[in-house]
Design a protein around this motif. Structure first.
Motif, PDB file in Angstrom:
ATOM      1  N   GLU A 141      31.548  -2.849  -0.686  1.00  0.00           N
ATOM      2  CA  GLU A 141      30.339  -3.665  -0.737  1.00  0.00           C
ATOM      3  C   GLU A 141      29.082  -2.810  -0.695  1.00  0.00           C
ATOM      4  O   GLU A 141      28.060  -3.142  -1.303  1.00  0.00           O
ATOM      5  N   SER A 147      31.231  -2.531  -8.880  1.00  0.00           N
ATOM      6  CA  SER A 147      30.840  -3.906  -9.160  1.00  0.00           C
ATOM      7  C   SER A 147      32.107  -4.731  -9.287  1.00  0.00           C
ATOM      8  O   SER A 147      32.994  -4.407 -10.070  1.00  0.00           O
ATOM      9  N   SER A 150      34.805  -7.218  -3.867  1.00  0.00           N
ATOM     10  CA  SER A 150      35.231  -6.171  -2.930  1.00  0.00           C
ATOM     11  C   SER A 150      36.420  -6.610  -2.079  1.00  0.00           C
ATOM     12  O   SER A 150      37.339  -5.820  -1.828  1.00  0.00           O
TER      13      SER A 150
END
Length: 200
Positions: A141, A147, A150
């Motif tokens: 995170e 991206s 998570s």
């Protein structure tokens, strides 16, 4: 709790864990008390619990190291290397070194048998899976290069590694040759992380 940077504290912690592990392997986890560990270590029960929150952590004292290794795999990966590939490299390196965290160290079989024979220790390992998932998700995170989801990525990485590690441990306890087992472990790690890399 002794600070990690305190050399005296770290030595005491390592000594207590080593004594505890010897007793657990010799007599079984459930048949050894913390008081007996303290006496054999030459410390008080208070000292034992200042280094370890619970009895199970005396046998699984390397688990906190795994958190640091996992976070470092994410944080220290080179640019252009994805999270899954970073974990593949880290897991393979631990296996090839037969590092204690890999479960493949030459001296690790007696403790593995002790863990396998204790419901309390197996339960603690399952708790740790959730703990390390949370640690990984937190690291992902905060990683600007990552991206994605998570929590999901952390969960599948831990699940993949657990699946391989459990199968390897079972084979080791069944008496498989360690060198053969290391090769098979690495092969399964590669297969597992190749599958994950295809998804991310």
């Amino acid at each position: 709790m002794a600070k990690r940077g305190d050399r005296g504290g770290a030595k005491t912690r390592a000594h207590i864990a080593a004594v505890a592990t010897e007793l657990f392997v010799e007599r079984g986890f459930d048949d050894v008390t913390v008081a007996e560990i303290a006496a054999a270590s030459g410390v008080s029960k208070v000292t034992v619990f200042s280094h370890f929150e619970r009895k199970e952590d005396l046998a699984l004292d390397r688990l906190p190291d795994a958190v640091g290794v996992a976070r470092a795999a994410i944080r220290d990966r080179p640019d252009g290397v994805g999270v899954v590939e970073a974990f593949r490299r880290t897991a393979l390196a631990l296996a090839q070194e037969q590092h204690p965290l890999s479960g493949l160290s030459p001296a690790g079989e007696p403790l593995a048998r002790t863990v396998a024979g204790s419901r309390a220790l197996i339960s603690r390992l399952r708790e740790f899976e959730h703990e390390i998932e949370a640690e990984l998700a937190d690291e992902l995170e905060s990683d600007a290069r990552f991206s994605g989801d998570s929590e999901l990525v952390a969960a599948v990485i831990v699940a993949a590694y657990r699946t391989v590690a459990v199968a390897t441990t079972r084979r080791r306890l069944a008496g498989d040759d360690l060198d053969v087992l290391v090769a098979a472990h690495c092969e399964r790690l590669n297969a597992a992380f190749t599958a994950l890399a295809a998804a991310w």
